[in-house]
Design a protein around this motif. Structure first.
Motif, mmCIF file in Angstrom:
data_model
loop_
_atom_site.group_PDB
_atom_site.id
_atom_site.type_symbol
_atom_site.label_atom_id
_atom_site.label_comp_id
_atom_site.label_asym_id
_atom_site.label_seq_id
_atom_site.Cartn_x
_atom_site.Cartn_y
_atom_site.Cartn_z
ATOM 1 N N UNK A 46 0.832 -1.208 0.000
ATOM 2 C CA UNK A 46 0.000 0.000 0.000
ATOM 3 C C UNK A 46 0.867 1.258 0.000
ATOM 4 N N UNK A 47 1.935 1.240 0.769
ATOM 5 C CA UNK A 47 2.825 2.396 0.848
ATOM 6 C C UNK A 47 3.522 2.655 -0.481
ATOM 7 N N UNK A 48 3.954 1.586 -1.142
ATOM 8 C CA UNK A 48 4.726 1.731 -2.374
ATOM 9 C C UNK A 48 3.869 2.022 -3.604
ATOM 10 N N UNK A 49 2.616 1.587 -3.582
ATOM 11 C CA UNK A 49 1.773 1.733 -4.787
ATOM 12 C C UNK A 49 0.641 2.744 -4.631
ATOM 13 N N UNK A 50 0.256 3.025 -3.396
ATOM 14 C CA UNK A 50 -0.872 3.929 -3.182
ATOM 15 C C UNK A 50 -2.221 3.237 -3.231
ATOM 16 N N UNK A 51 -2.247 1.979 -3.637
ATOM 17 C CA UNK A 51 -3.500 1.221 -3.664
ATOM 18 C C UNK A 51 -3.845 0.736 -2.257
ATOM 19 N N UNK A 52 -5.117 0.475 -2.016
ATOM 20 C CA UNK A 52 -5.574 -0.017 -0.729
ATOM 21 C C UNK A 52 -6.085 -1.445 -0.877
#
Length: 252
Positions: A46-52
């Motif tokens: 989540x931190x690296x891609x911004x996806x949840x």
């Protein structure tokens, strides 16, 4: 071109056509045995891609039924390779997307020291009242446990003592709580910092069919960047290091 290269090429192509302008909320169905590794991998992803990630944990058989009944899962991390292949064949998942993210290991475990010996002889001795197992009709690890007991020639004697959980997580809870003296669970559930609490026997691989755990992109996620990114991320060095740390083997 190797199967792994083909999968990588497919994901690269899907990423190009997916809508990447916004972060996705990814609905993921995760086999219960993979709960701990997934929860460790998720924050970094989540931190690296911004996806949840919105994860549900349970038995592969139950997830299959839910997907067929319209559940909005976008990615399935199964506990076998048969279910993803079946979903592709039934046009519920993207052809060419399944790949093995982990090879699971079965373990006979007790929360108490000295109960399970390092050769599994406790099964033949029968000095226990209850032994836990996941439902073999729904959970591949449960099926593997039954297969191992049959190959050892102890299944008929042990069967009356079986306590069956719907998932491998429930089988683990039966043993952890003391409701069952021992049980067949996934090594990933009991291995912590390279050590196993209690007592355990890692079941030899030749006693059960290889637990090849496949990931697959479901139809609901095929045009989204997030689900594709997750499948790609799980093949990366960082995620694979976590997977190995929980006792899984990596597919070659």
């Amino acid at each position: 071109m190797t199967p792994k290269t083909l999968v990588a090429s497919l994901f690269a192509g899907l990423l190009l056509v997916a809508t990447a302008a916004r972060a996705d909320e990814i609905q993921v169905a995760v086999a219960a045995n993979f709960t701990a590794p997934f929860n460790k991998i998720a924050p970094d992803f989540e931190k690296e891609t911004g996806h949840k990630l919105v994860a549900s944990f349970g038995s592969t058989g139950k997830f299959y039924a839910q997907i067929k009944n319209g559940a909005p899962f976008e990615v399935l991390l199964a506990a076998d390779d048969e279910t993803p292949a079946k979903l592709v064949k039934e046009n519920a998942a993207v052809a060419g997307s399944p790949y093995s993210y982990a090879i699971g290991k079965l373990v006979l475990w007790s929360a108490k020291p000295g109960v399970v010996d390092d050769k599994g002889a406790v099964l033949k001795g029968g000095a226990f009242e209850r032994i836990a197992i996941a439902d073999p009709k729904l959970a591949p690890y449960g099926a593997a446990g039954v297969e191992a007991m049959k190959k050892l020639g102890v299944y008929d004697a042990v069967a009356p003592k079986l306590v069956t959980g719907e998932t491998i997580a429930q089988a683990y809870q039966f043993v952890a709580s003391g409701n069952a003296q021992l049980g067949f669970v996934a090594l990933s559930q009991v291995l912590k910092d390279g050590k196993i609490d209690g007592s355990a026997w890692i079941v030899p691989a030749d006693l059960y069919t290889t637990i090849r755990q496949d990931a697959v992109l479901l139809n609901a996620g095929k045009d989204k960047a997030g689900p594709v990114a997750l499948l790609k991320y799980l093949q990366g060095a960082k995620a694979q290091a976590v997977i190995k740390s929980f006792g899984y083997e990596l597919a070659k």
